[in-house]
Design a protein around this motif. Structure first.
Motif, PDB file in Angstrom:
ATOM      1  N   LYS A   4      44.400  53.727  46.509  1.00 29.25           N
ATOM      2  CA  LYS A   4      45.591  53.490  45.694  1.00 29.25           C
ATOM      3  C   LYS A   4      45.363  54.106  44.319  1.00 29.25           C
ATOM      4  O   LYS A   4      44.230  54.326  43.903  1.00 29.25           O
ATOM      5  CB  LYS A   4      45.936  52.014  45.600  1.00 29.25           C
ATOM      6  CG  LYS A   4      45.203  51.225  44.562  1.00 29.25           C
ATOM      7  CD  LYS A   4      45.795  49.844  44.428  1.00 29.25           C
ATOM      8  CE  LYS A   4      45.328  49.224  43.139  1.00 29.25           C
ATOM      9  NZ  LYS A   4      45.871  47.924  42.905  1.00 29.25           N
ATOM     10  N   SER A   6      45.063  54.178  40.475  1.00 26.54           N
ATOM     11  CA  SER A   6      44.687  53.241  39.418  1.00 26.54           C
ATOM     12  C   SER A   6      45.375  53.644  38.119  1.00 26.54           C
ATOM     13  O   SER A   6      45.186  54.762  37.636  1.00 26.54           O
ATOM     14  CB  SER A   6      43.173  53.237  39.217  1.00 26.54           C
ATOM     15  OG  SER A   6      42.837  52.485  38.075  1.00 26.54           O
ATOM     16  N   THR A  13      41.505  55.328  43.726  1.00 26.82           N
ATOM     17  CA  THR A  13      40.319  54.494  43.886  1.00 26.82           C
ATOM     18  C   THR A  13      40.376  53.817  45.244  1.00 26.82           C
ATOM     19  O   THR A  13      41.447  53.594  45.812  1.00 26.82           O
ATOM     20  CB  THR A  13      40.248  53.408  42.801  1.00 26.82           C
ATOM     21  OG1 THR A  13      41.431  52.611  42.859  1.00 26.82           O
ATOM     22  CG2 THR A  13      40.123  54.023  41.422  1.00 26.82           C
ATOM     23  N   THR A  15      40.278  50.840  47.911  1.00 29.18           N
ATOM     24  CA  THR A  15      40.814  49.493  47.822  1.00 29.18           C
ATOM     25  C   THR A  15      40.979  48.901  49.212  1.00 29.18           C
ATOM     26  O   THR A  15      40.740  49.563  50.219  1.00 29.18           O
ATOM     27  CB  THR A  15      42.167  49.510  47.087  1.00 29.18           C
ATOM     28  OG1 THR A  15      42.603  48.176  46.915  1.00 29.18           O
ATOM     29  CG2 THR A  15      43.202  50.281  47.853  1.00 29.18           C
ATOM     30  N   TRP A  16      41.389  47.649  49.294  1.00 26.24           N
ATOM     31  CA  TRP A  16      41.674  46.985  50.553  1.00 26.24           C
ATOM     32  C   TRP A  16      43.059  47.396  51.046  1.00 26.24           C
ATOM     33  O   TRP A  16      43.890  47.879  50.282  1.00 26.24           O
ATOM     34  CB  TRP A  16      41.631  45.471  50.383  1.00 26.24           C
ATOM     35  CG  TRP A  16      40.288  44.970  49.964  1.00 26.24           C
ATOM     36  CD1 TRP A  16      39.886  44.648  48.716  1.00 26.24           C
ATOM     37  CD2 TRP A  16      39.169  44.771  50.812  1.00 26.24           C
ATOM     38  NE1 TRP A  16      38.586  44.254  48.704  1.00 26.24           N
ATOM     39  CE2 TRP A  16      38.110  44.319  50.000  1.00 26.24           C
ATOM     40  CE3 TRP A  16      38.933  44.940  52.171  1.00 26.24           C
ATOM     41  CZ2 TRP A  16      36.856  44.034  50.508  1.00 26.24           C
ATOM     42  CZ3 TRP A  16      37.679  44.639  52.676  1.00 26.24           C
ATOM     43  CH2 TRP A  16      36.660  44.193  51.856  1.00 26.24           C
ATOM     44  N   ASP A  19      46.041  45.792  49.195  1.00 25.73           N
ATOM     45  CA  ASP A  19      46.343  46.366  47.892  1.00 25.73           C
ATOM     46  C   ASP A  19      46.967  47.750  48.023  1.00 25.73           C
ATOM     47  O   ASP A  19      47.815  48.132  47.222  1.00 25.73           O
ATOM     48  CB  ASP A  19      45.079  46.468  47.039  1.00 25.73           C
ATOM     49  CG  ASP A  19      44.581  45.111  46.599  1.00 25.73           C
ATOM     50  OD1 ASP A  19      45.407  44.178  46.553  1.00 25.73           O
ATOM     51  OD2 ASP A  19      43.380  44.986  46.309  1.00 25.73           O
TER      52      ASP A  19
END
Length: 114
Positions: A4, A6, A13, A15-16, A19
């Motif tokens: 995603k 940032s 970056t 991410t899960w 997110d």
């Protein structure tokens, strides 16, 4: 791996998945039900209230004539004693503050004796 953007680093970056699929922190709503009523008093329409006229008399034309008179008095002193007191108090505080700052700068510039 999911990525995603940032907003802090301005880069992608890792991410899960949760997110990555809700951009910029937007989350799906948990419930679509209306929240409970906090205050149960009924609302009043504006037509229920009496109308008051607080406008009073328009003093602008009189004040314009008063302040535009050329009598040699500066505009900030036209109203007499209250304006003079405010002006003199402001000048005294300004002069006192300037002197205080100069003294503080002088004391700060001198080395301390041990």
């Amino acid at each position: 791996m999911y990525y995603k953007f940032s907003g802090f680093t301005q880069k992608l970056t890792g991410t899960w998945a949760s997110d990555a699929y809700s951009p910029q922190g937007l989350r799906p709503l948990v419930s679509t039900e209306a929240p409970p009523i906090i205050f149960a008093t009924p609302t009043k329409l504006s037509s229920d209230f009496p109308v008051y006229d607080y406008a009073g008399k328009n003093k602008v034309p009189e004040l314009q004539k008063f302040f535009q008179k050329s009598d040699g008095v500066p505009i900030h002193l036209k109203r007499g004693l209250p304006d003079q007191m405010l002006y003199r108090t402001t000048m005294a505080l300004t002069l006192g503050g300037t002197i205080y700052c100069l003294i503080a700068l002088y004391m700060a510039s001198q080395p301390r004796n041990k």
